[in-house]
Design an enzyme around this catalytic site. Structure first.
Site: not given
Length: 498
Positions: A389, A391-392, A427, A386
């Site tokens: 995968w 980065i931003p 999510h 986490w």
């Protein structure tokens, strides 16, 4: 130079005192005078030793003070600047070659499936549009998006000029951010012509804008706080590093000179969620690189649509009956069949978005920091996956959520749990609202990462940990997909049939 001269003078003084003591001991004197002379010499030497200790202690204090000041400056500089010029790992210019995690993926993915040609062009179009003459999602993005974008720099500029108080500015900003999340959700829920795919596009766009404007507000607030204390020092050493130009001849800006429409729109379209006054810039636009990324974007998008209709839809349709009958064995079989195409599509989406699309945008805007991902495929723990995968998003959570919680006295475990909770909320927001149903499968899936991360971190190492991460990705996502598809089917199509 001053410290070395003082030390030399102290040494010469001590030698002269000792020499005077020796010469005095050679002269004829009674015992009492000799003792007095010796005592004076000893006292002088003791005073010199004490002075030397005091000088060394002062030097130690000064060095500690300098290190603390340097650490404070570095901490403030890290807050204001979090990007540097670098290449993506999958680019040939990066020189990266460690893909050992892919071998574990190949071991897990030794499955092959066959179907006929099942792509329906009409069905592809219906994913995006219910009515070809009604485009509510596009209108919502184009119209409301620009209003929200222009409101933030205007508000911060008025605050910097002292047109209204800090409290009023804070309330205006909070209202704007709240409306940014609630208004698009209300439109998606209440307008029937918005398709689920269109809803995901709208809410995804406004979620990205929400995170960007939150970072924009934070950085300008830090600059404003520092400028009220030492404005000249800020302009000289923090907002504007030494020199007047960036790579490629771009002018550097200082606060509040960055509060412009041009600067705001550059940040809105830049492939990052973290704002800073002076982004690293590449010297020029490489047309060959730009065209390669554009070709990859178009090709991967077409392959993605083809794969979705060729493999995903037939398996999902065949899974409805076992889910209705709660046939555990057939449900497990459908889940395993769905895992392979779902995972391949996830990998294609990762390459399409994080490598092709973000590098295309970065090249077009000459954005220098191309590290949009790291070697997550080599992850030996869920936490490492986490963190690397995406980065931003990870950089935003670290800079604007995790570290502020630590500075407010929260523990690392509480702060990490809060980050996962925030991610779980978004999510679920991006899935439940477009589907117009609330089942919390995405939310629970994200929160389940906490005990999974603890288990893998404590009991699995090396290739076993890497395989566990791959299995959680391959099995976890299709399980959530099946749950949402089943509930969506029961809520809409089954009621229509009844």
């Amino acid at each position: 130079m001053g410290d070395s001269d003082a030390a030399g003078a102290l040494t010469r003084r001590r030698r002269a005192t000792l020499a005077a003591g020796r010469s005095a001991s050679l002269l004829p004197m009674n015992g009492r005078s000799a003792a007095v002379c010796q005592d004076s010499v000893t006292a002088e030497v003791s005073r010199d030793d004490g002075q030397g200790k005091r000088d060394r202690s002062l030097e130690t204090v000064r060095s500690k003070s300098k290190s603390e000041k340097k650490k404070c400056r570095n901490d403030i500089s890290d807050r204001l600047s979090c990007h540097k010029t670098q290449q993506s790992l999958l680019s040939s210019a990066s020189g990266y070659s460690n893909y050992r995690g892919v071998l574990n993926w190949c071991v897990v993915m030794l499955v092959r499936q066959k179907y006929g040609i099942l792509v329906d062009p009409i069905q592809v179009i219906s994913l995006f549009l219910n009515d070809p003459y009604s485009w509510p999602a596009a209108c919502l993005v184009i119209g409301r998006f620009n209003v929200k974008t222009l409101a933030v720099p205007l508000c911060l500029s008025l605050s910097a000029q002292g047109s209204f108080t800090e409290l009023v500015g804070f309330l205006v900003h909070c209202t704007n951010m709240a409306v940014m999340l609630t208004f698009p959700a209300a439109v998606v829920l209440l307008v029937p012509s918005v398709t689920p795919v269109g809803g995901v596009f709208v809410l995804g766009t406004y979620t990205i804008l929400f995170l960007k404007l939150y970072s924009y507000k934070d950085v300008n607030m830090w600059c404003r706080e520092l400028s009220t204390v030492k404005a000249k020092k800020l302009a000289r050493s923090l907002s504007c590093p030494s020199g007047q130009t960036l790579n490629g001849g771009d002018r550097q800006v200082c606060y509040p000179g960055n509060l412009t429409i041009r600067d705001m729109y550059y940040f809105v379209f830049a492939p990052t969620l973290c704002y800073e006054l002076n982004f690293p810039r590449s010297p020029n636009i490489r047309m060959s690189f730009l065209l390669r990324r554009l070709f990859e974007m178009v090709r991967k998008y077409l392959i993605f649509l083809l794969s979705f209709h060729q493999w995903m839809i037939p398996i999902i349709q065949s899974s409805m009956k076992p889910l209705e009958d709660m046939d555990l064995s057939r449900m497990t079989e459908r889940l395993l069949r769905l895992a392979v195409p779902n995972h391949l599509m996830w990998l294609m989406f990762f390459y399409w978005f994080f490598h092709s699309s973000l590098n295309f945008t970065a090249e077009l805007l000459r954005f220098g920091d191309r590290q949009f991902y790291k070697d997550w495929w080599n992850s030996e723990s869920v936490t490492y996956f986490w963190q690397n995968w995406n980065i931003p998003v990870h950089k935003w959570c670290l800079r604007h959520f995790y570290k502020p919680l630590l500075r407010r006295g929260f523990s690392k475990k509480v702060s990490q749990s809060a980050v996962f909770f925030l991610s779980a909320f978004f999510h679920e927001y991006l899935v439940s609202v477009p589907l117009r149903m609330f089942r919390l499968w995405a939310f629970m899936g994200m929160m389940a990462q906490l005990p999974l991360a603890w288990f893998v971190g404590h009991f699995l190492r090396g290739n076993y940990g890497n395989a566990a991460v791959w299995i959680s990705i391959i099995i976890g996502q299709p399980f959530a997909v099946l749950m949402y598809v089943h509930d969506y089917y029961v809520l809409h199509y089954r009621q229509e049939a009844d």
